[in-house]
Scaffold this active site. Sequence first.
Site, PDB file in Angstrom:
ATOM      1  N   VAL A 198      30.271  41.573  32.349  1.00 11.56           N
ATOM      2  CA  VAL A 198      31.522  42.014  32.964  1.00 11.56           C
ATOM      3  C   VAL A 198      31.689  41.306  34.302  1.00 11.56           C
ATOM      4  CG1 VAL A 198      32.819  43.966  33.901  1.00 11.56           C
ATOM      5  CG2 VAL A 198      31.396  44.285  31.866  1.00 11.56           C
ATOM      6  N   GLY A 253      25.047  43.597  29.704  1.00 12.64           N
ATOM      7  CA  GLY A 253      24.342  44.436  28.750  1.00 12.64           C
ATOM      8  C   GLY A 253      24.213  43.706  27.436  1.00 12.64           C
ATOM      9  N   ASP A 306      29.090  58.605  23.306  1.00 17.75           N
ATOM     10  CA  ASP A 306      28.107  58.010  24.212  1.00 17.75           C
ATOM     11  C   ASP A 306      28.325  58.487  25.643  1.00 17.75           C
ATOM     12  OD1 ASP A 306      25.831  56.525  24.697  1.00 17.75           O
ATOM     13  OD2 ASP A 306      26.911  54.645  25.056  1.00 17.75           O
ATOM     14  N   GLY A 320      27.370  41.675  26.334  1.00 16.36           N
ATOM     15  CA  GLY A 320      27.831  40.504  27.056  1.00 16.36           C
ATOM     16  C   GLY A 320      27.788  40.736  28.556  1.00 16.36           C
ATOM     17  N   LEU A 372      29.873  41.786  37.625  1.00 20.19           N
ATOM     18  CA  LEU A 372      29.739  43.207  37.931  1.00 20.19           C
ATOM     19  C   LEU A 372      28.595  43.861  37.167  1.00 20.19           C
ATOM     20  CD1 LEU A 372      33.515  44.238  37.912  1.00 20.19           C
ATOM     21  CD2 LEU A 372      32.082  43.768  39.902  1.00 20.19           C
TER      22      LEU A 372
END
Length: 425
Positions: A149, A144, A256, A147, A141
């Site tokens: 997803v 980054g 964030d 790691g 999916l």
Amino acid sequence: MYTRVQLSLAISGPPDPPSGTPCISVDSPTSVRVTWSSSPYDGGRCVEGYIVEYSLVGSGVWAAACRQCHSLRHLVTGLTPGGRYVFRVTAVNTHGSSRPGIESEVVQMQENDESSSFEPKVVHIEPGPEFVTRYDILEELGKGRFGVVHKVIEKRSGQKFAAKFVRCRTTKDRDKVQDEIDIMNMLRHQKLLQLAAAFENPKEMVMVMEYISGGELFERVVADDFTLTEKDCILFMRQICEGVAYMHRQQVVHLDLKPENIMCHTRTSHEIKIIDFGLSQKIDPNKPIRVLFGTPEFIPPEIINYEPIGVESDMWSIGVICYVLLSGLSPFMGDNDSETFANITRAYYDFEDEAFCTVSQNARDFISAVLVKRKEERLSAEQCLKHVWLDPENHQQTVVLSTDKLKKFIIRRKWQVNHQVRQVA
């Protein structure tokens, strides 16, 4: 001798359109009931029936749900869950069809929740081999610096989830993941991404979370099948404030908040979810906390100045998100990070661009109440929810907002995400 004959002449033709606006009631995620009024004039011949049509907002295409309806109501089926539709009705007699009647108001269909909600629970880290036993790994999916997803499916239930695989080479890496798990265990709110399970392997940890299929909010609103209005922005910003208000009641600050971390629940949904709690922190009002991280365009002045943060720090980011959503412009963006930081610390911005010509004064007042240099003077998330702008009933206009600049903003952000890290220092 002449005989006077009196004649009456009746002109027949198609009927007038049905009077008034059709009334729509949602019956299920795929069906609605449409009711309407009869034609004020039948054209000199009895109305034989009605044509009921619908259109997916933004498509420009009308489809007939029924061509021979003999009553003033009809059940329309086969609609798309989560879709936004308008409906219209045409009257028919032996001479032909009337003009289409007035279009209904936009109807938001209920969502068939692809992600299937699960019961919130306190998540404890389990042994890594358990993950392989319980889940099948599907397509990637995203990825980054943390790691990758993947979509996964639980073997027992068939339910879809998203699994974040985090590289953990040091104890510090594992502690960061544990902190994120601890934060997510505290957050039980429908506008916040929920954690389902966590697993530990020798060199990585796996966090299994809700599967959010709708993609980023900003990408959704610039799609060809979406017409963005200020009222849409109100609905989105209200949900963001609801989720953030809940976090702040738990004394958790996100740190964030940015467009990439606001997701749509499904592809056609107006429901949003706030994600990514990797930088979030539990705040103790009696212990000042200073940080030097965040996303340059969205961080508040106190982070740049290395001053104590608070839950108010998120409110600045909310103001920037709102400014961008309404205009497509970034209020403090400079040619480089240093210039951006200087603009933020001055806290100077304006609404002079033509993009704000169609934006209400209430919206500008809302932004001005959170983009305040001194964090103590910003509206809280709870106060934002009471602001006049965030009440959809106070904004009945449906002026369409241009998304041309927002599309350019998204392209630039995608490039930055792919070429920069999100650390300030």
